[in-house]
Write an enzyme that holds these catalytic residues in place. Structure first.
Site, PDB file in Angstrom:
ATOM      1  N   GLY A   1       0.833  -1.200   0.000  1.00  0.00           N
ATOM      2  CA  GLY A   1       0.000   0.000   0.000  1.00  0.00           C
ATOM      3  C   GLY A   1       0.862   1.241   0.000  1.00  0.00           C
ATOM      4  O   GLY A   1       1.795   1.370   0.791  1.00  0.00           O
ATOM      5  N   ALA A   2       0.557   2.147  -0.931  1.00  0.00           N
ATOM      6  CA  ALA A   2       1.348   3.375  -1.039  1.00  0.00           C
ATOM      7  C   ALA A   2       0.457   4.598  -0.914  1.00  0.00           C
ATOM      8  O   ALA A   2       0.498   5.528  -1.701  1.00  0.00           O
ATOM      9  CB  ALA A   2       2.116   3.394  -2.354  1.00  0.00           C
TER      10      ALA A   2
ATOM     11  N   GLY B   1      -1.016   7.394   2.232  1.00  0.00           N
ATOM     12  CA  GLY B   1      -0.313   8.252   3.177  1.00  0.00           C
ATOM     13  C   GLY B   1       0.528   7.478   4.179  1.00  0.00           C
ATOM     14  O   GLY B   1       1.718   7.752   4.362  1.00  0.00           O
TER      15      GLY B   1
ATOM     16  N   GLY C   1       1.496   4.210   4.174  1.00  0.00           N
ATOM     17  CA  GLY C   1       2.505   3.362   3.548  1.00  0.00           C
ATOM     18  C   GLY C   1       3.698   4.172   3.094  1.00  0.00           C
ATOM     19  O   GLY C   1       4.859   3.782   3.293  1.00  0.00           O
TER      20      GLY C   1
ATOM     21  N   PHE D   1     -12.872  22.140  12.973  1.00  0.00           N
ATOM     22  CA  PHE D   1     -13.417  20.892  12.449  1.00  0.00           C
ATOM     23  C   PHE D   1     -14.287  20.239  13.519  1.00  0.00           C
ATOM     24  O   PHE D   1     -14.172  20.557  14.698  1.00  0.00           O
ATOM     25  CB  PHE D   1     -12.274  19.948  12.059  1.00  0.00           C
ATOM     26  CG  PHE D   1     -12.316  19.517  10.632  1.00  0.00           C
ATOM     27  CD1 PHE D   1     -11.939  20.381   9.617  1.00  0.00           C
ATOM     28  CD2 PHE D   1     -12.746  18.239  10.285  1.00  0.00           C
ATOM     29  CE1 PHE D   1     -11.976  19.983   8.301  1.00  0.00           C
ATOM     30  CE2 PHE D   1     -12.784  17.831   8.958  1.00  0.00           C
ATOM     31  CZ  PHE D   1     -12.400  18.703   7.962  1.00  0.00           C
TER      32      PHE D   1
ATOM     33  N   ASP E   1      -7.879  -5.079   1.215  1.00  0.00           N
ATOM     34  CA  ASP E   1      -7.022  -6.218   0.870  1.00  0.00           C
ATOM     35  C   ASP E   1      -6.201  -6.694   2.066  1.00  0.00           C
ATOM     36  O   ASP E   1      -6.106  -7.891   2.324  1.00  0.00           O
ATOM     37  CB  ASP E   1      -6.102  -5.850  -0.297  1.00  0.00           C
ATOM     38  CG  ASP E   1      -6.900  -5.513  -1.540  1.00  0.00           C
ATOM     39  OD1 ASP E   1      -8.048  -5.955  -1.636  1.00  0.00           O
ATOM     40  OD2 ASP E   1      -6.372  -4.795  -2.417  1.00  0.00           O
TER      41      ASP E   1
ATOM     42  N   GLN F   1     -17.715   4.701  10.121  1.00  0.00           N
ATOM     43  CA  GLN F   1     -18.131   6.095  10.187  1.00  0.00           C
ATOM     44  C   GLN F   1     -18.961   6.489   8.977  1.00  0.00           C
ATOM     45  O   GLN F   1     -18.548   6.269   7.838  1.00  0.00           O
ATOM     46  CB  GLN F   1     -16.895   6.990  10.247  1.00  0.00           C
ATOM     47  CG  GLN F   1     -17.252   8.471  10.215  1.00  0.00           C
ATOM     48  CD  GLN F   1     -16.107   9.312  10.704  1.00  0.00           C
ATOM     49  OE1 GLN F   1     -15.194   9.609   9.980  1.00  0.00           O
ATOM     50  NE2 GLN F   1     -16.146   9.669  11.972  1.00  0.00           N
TER      51      GLN F   1
ATOM     52  N   HIS G   1     -20.003   9.596   7.084  1.00  0.00           N
ATOM     53  CA  HIS G   1     -19.695  11.024   6.983  1.00  0.00           C
ATOM     54  C   HIS G   1     -20.998  11.762   6.731  1.00  0.00           C
ATOM     55  O   HIS G   1     -21.774  11.364   5.867  1.00  0.00           O
ATOM     56  CB  HIS G   1     -18.705  11.269   5.841  1.00  0.00           C
ATOM     57  CG  HIS G   1     -18.082  12.627   5.889  1.00  0.00           C
ATOM     58  ND1 HIS G   1     -18.805  13.772   5.648  1.00  0.00           N
ATOM     59  CD2 HIS G   1     -16.820  13.027   6.173  1.00  0.00           C
ATOM     60  CE1 HIS G   1     -18.000  14.816   5.780  1.00  0.00           C
ATOM     61  NE2 HIS G   1     -16.792  14.391   6.099  1.00  0.00           N
TER      62      HIS G   1
ATOM     63  N   LEU H   1     -17.610  12.812  -1.473  1.00  0.00           N
ATOM     64  CA  LEU H   1     -17.417  13.506  -0.197  1.00  0.00           C
ATOM     65  C   LEU H   1     -17.447  15.031  -0.333  1.00  0.00           C
ATOM     66  O   LEU H   1     -16.863  15.593  -1.249  1.00  0.00           O
ATOM     67  CB  LEU H   1     -16.057  13.083   0.383  1.00  0.00           C
ATOM     68  CG  LEU H   1     -15.593  13.787   1.656  1.00  0.00           C
ATOM     69  CD1 LEU H   1     -16.447  13.368   2.837  1.00  0.00           C
ATOM     70  CD2 LEU H   1     -14.139  13.465   1.931  1.00  0.00           C
TER      71      LEU H   1
ATOM     72  N   THR I   1     -16.276  17.970   2.205  1.00  0.00           N
ATOM     73  CA  THR I   1     -15.516  18.049   3.459  1.00  0.00           C
ATOM     74  C   THR I   1     -16.287  18.730   4.592  1.00  0.00           C
ATOM     75  O   THR I   1     -17.081  19.636   4.379  1.00  0.00           O
ATOM     76  CB  THR I   1     -14.189  18.793   3.261  1.00  0.00           C
ATOM     77  OG1 THR I   1     -13.543  18.908   4.528  1.00  0.00           O
ATOM     78  CG2 THR I   1     -14.401  20.187   2.702  1.00  0.00           C
ATOM     79  N   GLU I   2     -15.985  18.240   5.789  1.00  0.00           N
ATOM     80  CA  GLU I   2     -16.465  18.874   7.014  1.00  0.00           C
ATOM     81  C   GLU I   2     -15.908  20.297   7.124  1.00  0.00           C
ATOM     82  O   GLU I   2     -16.427  21.126   7.851  1.00  0.00           O
ATOM     83  CB  GLU I   2     -15.967  18.020   8.183  1.00  0.00           C
ATOM     84  CG  GLU I   2     -16.595  18.253   9.495  1.00  0.00           C
ATOM     85  CD  GLU I   2     -16.224  17.121  10.460  1.00  0.00           C
ATOM     86  OE1 GLU I   2     -16.557  15.969  10.162  1.00  0.00           O
ATOM     87  OE2 GLU I   2     -15.588  17.404  11.475  1.00  0.00           O
TER      88      GLU I   2
ATOM     89  N   ARG J   1     -18.816  13.371  14.011  1.00  0.00           N
ATOM     90  CA  ARG J   1     -19.542  12.898  12.831  1.00  0.00           C
ATOM     91  C   ARG J   1     -20.690  11.950  13.154  1.00  0.00           C
ATOM     92  O   ARG J   1     -21.738  12.002  12.512  1.00  0.00           O
ATOM     93  CB  ARG J   1     -18.558  12.231  11.874  1.00  0.00           C
ATOM     94  CG  ARG J   1     -17.672  13.256  11.203  1.00  0.00           C
ATOM     95  CD  ARG J   1     -16.659  12.615  10.308  1.00  0.00           C
ATOM     96  NE  ARG J   1     -15.845  13.652   9.677  1.00  0.00           N
ATOM     97  CZ  ARG J   1     -14.737  13.408   8.987  1.00  0.00           C
ATOM     98  NH1 ARG J   1     -14.315  12.170   8.844  1.00  0.00           N
ATOM     99  NH2 ARG J   1     -14.071  14.401   8.441  1.00  0.00           N
TER     100      ARG J   1
ATOM    101  N   HIS K   1     -17.830   6.227   5.146  1.00  0.00           N
ATOM    102  CA  HIS K   1     -16.631   6.993   4.851  1.00  0.00           C
ATOM    103  C   HIS K   1     -15.367   6.348   5.395  1.00  0.00           C
ATOM    104  O   HIS K   1     -14.339   6.348   4.741  1.00  0.00           O
ATOM    105  CB  HIS K   1     -16.809   8.378   5.476  1.00  0.00           C
ATOM    106  CG  HIS K   1     -15.667   9.317   5.255  1.00  0.00           C
ATOM    107  ND1 HIS K   1     -15.227   9.631   3.988  1.00  0.00           N
ATOM    108  CD2 HIS K   1     -14.893  10.011   6.114  1.00  0.00           C
ATOM    109  CE1 HIS K   1     -14.207  10.476   4.095  1.00  0.00           C
ATOM    110  NE2 HIS K   1     -13.976  10.714   5.363  1.00  0.00           N
TER     111      HIS K   1
ATOM    112  N   GLU L   1      -5.623   3.283   7.810  1.00  0.00           N
ATOM    113  CA  GLU L   1      -7.013   2.889   8.000  1.00  0.00           C
ATOM    114  C   GLU L   1      -7.173   1.378   8.169  1.00  0.00           C
ATOM    115  O   GLU L   1      -8.093   0.915   8.827  1.00  0.00           O
ATOM    116  CB  GLU L   1      -7.875   3.377   6.826  1.00  0.00           C
ATOM    117  CG  GLU L   1      -9.375   3.230   7.095  1.00  0.00           C
ATOM    118  CD  GLU L   1     -10.256   3.882   6.035  1.00  0.00           C
ATOM    119  OE1 GLU L   1      -9.738   4.731   5.279  1.00  0.00           O
ATOM    120  OE2 GLU L   1     -11.440   3.540   5.967  1.00  0.00           O
TER     121      GLU L   1
ATOM    122  N   ARG M   1     -14.267   8.274  14.711  1.00  0.00           N
ATOM    123  CA  ARG M   1     -13.079   9.078  14.450  1.00  0.00           C
ATOM    124  C   ARG M   1     -13.455  10.546  14.299  1.00  0.00           C
ATOM    125  O   ARG M   1     -14.490  10.869  13.729  1.00  0.00           O
ATOM    126  CB  ARG M   1     -12.406   8.594  13.163  1.00  0.00           C
ATOM    127  CG  ARG M   1     -11.263   9.462  12.707  1.00  0.00           C
ATOM    128  CD  ARG M   1     -10.548   8.890  11.519  1.00  0.00           C
ATOM    129  NE  ARG M   1     -11.276   8.985  10.259  1.00  0.00           N
ATOM    130  CZ  ARG M   1     -11.411  10.084   9.534  1.00  0.00           C
ATOM    131  NH1 ARG M   1     -10.883  11.220   9.940  1.00  0.00           N
ATOM    132  NH2 ARG M   1     -12.082  10.060   8.402  1.00  0.00           N
TER     133      ARG M   1
ATOM    134  N   SER N   1      -7.571  11.301  10.801  1.00  0.00           N
ATOM    135  CA  SER N   1      -7.111  10.179   9.983  1.00  0.00           C
ATOM    136  C   SER N   1      -5.792  10.505   9.297  1.00  0.00           C
ATOM    137  O   SER N   1      -4.869   9.697   9.295  1.00  0.00           O
ATOM    138  CB  SER N   1      -8.162   9.786   8.956  1.00  0.00           C
ATOM    139  OG  SER N   1      -8.427  10.865   8.101  1.00  0.00           O
TER     140      SER N   1
END
Lengths: 231, 116, 587
Positions: C14-15, C17, C19, C119, C221, C240, C242, C252, C254-255, C286, C353, C387, C398, C403
């Protein structure tokens, strides 16, 4: 909805062909990607990339009725049928709508796409005024979908030597960053009849960018800075 | 076989790009100048046309303009060759031909203008 | 024919954030690292995060990490582990500053510092009122962050395997993880990545629901692989919703819209959040806002033809603020809701979300399981972050912007832990003799299947089941029914058939393999949700409307084998400060 889709699987096809699909849509199918996903439920052998389905990841760039764009933010209602889908032009096709983007990313990597600042970082953030930060708007938003570079004739002819609009936009993103200290090296690297000066301001890149960015203007700015340091 | 390497970073290009812009401007200015001169002539026939070019104030700008066109053409044609002629030796040969032709045109230009 | 074997110090799957944050740590330590990703790294779903990353920098008003810690504990509905939460909140400033040094184009205050906006659930002085804690780059924070991390990785020469999908873990007789099998999508070739450390950073699995803000690639995965390898999944009942997904499209919003001053309206034009959360109103956490919205819709006060959505009003902010701070939102509203939000409100509904649960880990990213009475026995060689992991800092709910912080803090700490472990024990353990057999059997089954069901059909049934039986409000009969249904669907999922047998970029095969992972997540979700007899955070049951700290202040652990459940107590003791005792949660 009628679609005509470029098909090629090197595992079994001798050469590419166009295949027609007539796919029933649900009322919730708004975007071209929704239609493609429907097609895939009918024929699971069709291959295309997709991920975020909201125009931020840059996976599903393709040639739609002759113009490059993202399937996920192209509204079905705006398209003339049959919708002709082809892979992005100018890059080798791996299969169906999936192209080999190695060359594109090679060019992106060639401009050193990272902040270069060799001074020890402060404890907090490096300060940047809102005005300096403003300079990065219209540059950092690039999603590397390759719509621009693959619509650029200069990139078609010299994908190995011309950085292309996407790479040059990112080159300027770092030149324009008040925190970056490698402006001279970046300019030296770009001062080349192929790397930068293949751009002839055809502006196809501006026309197709799904994020509304303007690589031609960024390229112009690079030339302007080069000129300033020369004369 | 030696791995195929693509060598770029020739550290030129800005001057050519500038030259195209400057020479383009020169040609544009000259075009206006030439039109003005022609409009000011009482009649427009071959005798007048020829006599206009006997003046030094006409010969020098004309020469400068044609020189500009040759430089402009050099960059333009070179770019076309760079785009479409992938064979390096062939490209170099074609470039030499273009340069020789443009130098010849320059000599020819002098010959025509100053033999009137 | 045996699979090819490649050896690495560490393999990161996984690449996104987390990873890439971990990869950076390892690449800069000059370790031999392979980073596998199903998509080119900048296409990972972190790219879609919008509002910001939490850190108590205090650039727009006073703030400190202890307030942040309080908010996170309270936000988690006291299910978060307080040691991990303290660790995260204390580390926040450091990792955000680092990100800025990597080149992240944060918006700026007039003083040139990182711009911060309020937020949901983020408050000053232990709940007194909203605080500006979310460090933002317009409404494209995730995009800017993911690109900055990728760029820094390019600089550090991390080794990416782009368009490779991990398939199964390889564990030796002792249960230690010694590698992972993965398929190169372009060629269909399977390779064994033999490594001293395997780190999962595979993101969430929001695609188990029909309506989700998640990308197509969010198929859990890492969770499926882990569950198949006999490792439990933690707190999978907590999903969650959203509050603001575009009605119909699920995209989405955003909040940060509410952080900048937008608010929600019902069909009567009433700002109903004032009734549900008098102090912070639209900036409650949320789960609270989503429940309020669902209640309004249920009680007939929804807007739209069938009263099916709520309105998000932001036109009063003015076109200038919208264009400067929320340009992406304007684009999305135009594209997906046909609304110019500078003039009209956006129709929104609560949409799945984020997955609070995941692979159980400690705050060093090490995967921990119950074994011989010890609830936290480390699985040697296996790490998880982001996540897909359950540290657990998010508990039952959350907070927005936590996150992205989670990705940075635990990506880094897991990277550091891998380095420590490799220094302590630099040997590469042998592969078991049957390494790769399990993967080969799965692939062979898929290729040889005849008279099977289509992947899209089984997938659609799974998504519909979760949507219907495991929503914002949960009901006992629906939960029981849902468990039965999902087990039946899981049984069908092992007989899926693909028509396309090509070796080259076979996305049908990929989707079939993804479904097998999704099914594990869906099953764990239904089973855990049915079993938890209380309401806490995002898990709201009609028959048990209250939180039950006496019986249920504990984490669920679901094992694939026989759908077995175990529980482990919540860690109430922080690292250095006094614990936050559970209290009633009002905003």
């Amino acid at each position: 909805m009628r679609l005509s889709i470029y098909r090629y699987d090197p595992d079994k096809d001798a050469k590419p062909y166009m295949r027609e699909y007539d796919v029933p849509l649900e009322p919730t199918d708004q975007m071209l990607l929704d239609a493609l996903v429907r097609v895939k439920t009918l024929d699971d052998s069709i291959a295309f990339r997709r991920s975020c389905r909201e125009g931020v990841c840059g996976s599903d760039a393709m040639n739609i009725n002759g113009k490059n764009g993202l399937a996920c933010i192209t509204k079905i209602a705006d398209l003339k049928e049959p919708v002709v889908l082809r892979p992005l032009p100018g890059l080798p096709v791996i299969r169906d709508l999936i192209v080999d983007m190695t060359q594109f990313f090679k060019q992106y990597h060639s401009i050193k796409p990272y902040l270069i600042n060799e001074t020890p970082p402060p404890e907090g953030e490096r300060l940047q005024t809102p005005e300096e930060r403003e300079e990065l708007n219209g540059l950092y938003e690039c999603i590397l979908c390759a719509c621009c570079s693959t619509s650029c004739p200069s990139f078609w002819w010299n994908p190995d030597k011309f950085v292309g609009p996407a790479g040059l936009l990112q080159a300027y993103r770092f030149i324009a960053d008040s925190r970056d200290q490698a402006t001279s090296e970046r300019l030296d690297d770009l001062e080349d009849p192929y790397r930068l000066f293949r751009c002839h301001s055809i502006m196809n890149c501006v026309d197709v960018c799904p994020k509304g960015l303007n690589p031609t203007r960024a390229i112009g700015k690079i030339k302007e800075i080069m000129l300033k340091r020369t004369v | 076989m030696v791995a195929k390497r693509i060598v770029v970073g020739a550290h030129y290009g800005l001057r050519d790009w500038m030259m195209q812009r400057v020479t383009g401007a020169i040609v544009a200015v000259y075009t206006v100048f030439l039109l003005a001169v022609l409009v000011m002539q009482p009649t427009l026939d071959f005798i007048t046309w020829r006599s206009v070019f006997t003046h030094t104030w006409m010969r020098v700008p004309t020469f400068v303009c044609l020189l500009a066109i040759y430089f402009h053409a050099w960059v333009g044609v070179r770019d076309v060759l760079m785009d479409y002629v992938k064979h390096t030796t062939l490209r170099l040969c074609l470039m030499v031909i273009v340069v020789v032709a443009l130098v010849a045109y320059t000599v020819w230009t002098v010959q025509i203008l100053w033999s009137l | 024919m045996a699979f090819a074997v490649r050896k690495f110090d560490a393999v990161i799957v996984g690449a996104g954030g987390s990873g890439m944050r971990a990869a950076l740590q390892l690449a800069e330590a000059d370790l031999k690292v392979a980073v596998l990703s199903k998509v080119f790294p900048t296409r990972s779903h972190t790219v879609a995060a919008q509002g910001g990353v939490a850190a108590s920098l205090g650039n727009n008003g006073e703030d400190n990490w202890h307030w942040h810690m309080f908010d996170t504990v309270k936000g988690s509905d006291y299910l978060g582990d307080q040691d991990a939460i303290e660790f995260m909140c204390r580390k926040a400033n450091e990792v955000v500053y680092e990100l800025e040094h990597y080149g992240m184009p944060f918006d700026r205050t007039p003083e040139g510092r990182i711009y911060q906006r309020p937020f949901g659930g983020q408050t000053r002085n232990y709940g007194e009122g909203p605080v500006a804690r979310s460090c933002a780059a317009a409404d494209r924070t995730g995009h800017a962050m993911l690109h900055a991390l990728y760029q820094r990785n390019v600089r550090a020469r991390a080794h990416f395997f782009v368009e490779w999908m991990a398939l199964d873990l390889i564990r030796n007789a002792e249960g230690d993880v010694v590698g992972v099998t993965a398929m190169e999508m372009e060629t269909g070739e399977v390779v064994i990545f033999h490594a001293k450390a395997v780190l999962f950073a595979t993101g969430g699995a929001g695609r188990i629901f029909s309506a989700s803000t998640n990308a197509f690639i969010n198929t859990g995965d890492g969770l499926g692989i882990t569950a198949r390898a006999g490792i439990p999944l933690e707190d999978m009942e907590f999903w969650q919703f959203h509050p603001t997904g575009v009605a119909g499209a699920g995209v989405l919003i955003t909040e940060g819209v509410r952080g900048e001053g937008g608010y929600l309206l019902n069909k009567n034009g009433e700002r109903f959040m004032e009734r549900y959360a008098p102090t912070v109103k639209d900036l409650a956490s949320r789960d609270v806002v989503s429940r309020a919205m669902a209640t309004e819709i249920k009680e007939g006060r929804g807007a739209g033809k069938d009263g099916e959505y709520i309105l998000l009003k932001l036109d009063h902010l003015g076109a200038d603020v919208i264009n400067k701070r929320l340009p992406g939102i304007r684009e999305i509203a135009l594209k997906f809701a046909n609304v110019d939000c500078a003039k009209d409100p956006i129709p929104v509904v609560p949409t799945v979300h984020y997955q609070m649960g995941g692979i159980p880990t400690n705050y060093h990213g090490q995967v921990v399981v119950p074994k011989d009475g010890n609830m936290e026995t480390i699985v040697p060689g296996l790490y998880a972050v982001g996540e897909c992991a359950c540290v657990s800092v998010h508990g039952a709910n959350r907070l927005g912007t936590n996150s992205l912080l989670d990705l940075l803090v635990f990506g880094k700490s897991a990277g550091e832990q891998v380095i420590r472990d490799l220094n302590a024990d630099p040997g590469l353990k042998d592969l078991p003799p049957d390494a790769g057999e399990f993967t080969r059997a799965r692939l062979a089954r898929l290729d040889d299947q005849t008279n099977g069901e289509s992947v899209s059909q089984v997938g659609a049934d799974m998504r519909r089941t979760l949507q219907l039986h495991c929503g914002v409000f949960r009901f006992p009969d629906l939960l029981v029914e849902g468990v039965a249904k999902i087990k039946e669907i899981a049984a069908r999922a092992v007989h899926t058939e693909i028509k396309d047998k090509s070796k080259v970029f076979n996305t049908a095969r990929i989707e079939a393999l993804e479904l097998e992972n999704l099914i594990e997540v869906a099953r764990s979700t239904m089973v855990c949700a049915e079993a938890r007899k209380e309401s806490r955070g995002a898990h709201d049951r009609s028959d048990f409307p209250d939180r039950d700290d006496k019986n249920w202040m504990r984490h669920s652990l679901w094992y694939k084998e026989g759908d077995r459940l175990e529980y482990r107590p919540v860690k109430l003791k922080p690292l250095t400060v006094a614990p936050f005792e559970p209290k009633a949660r009002v905003y």
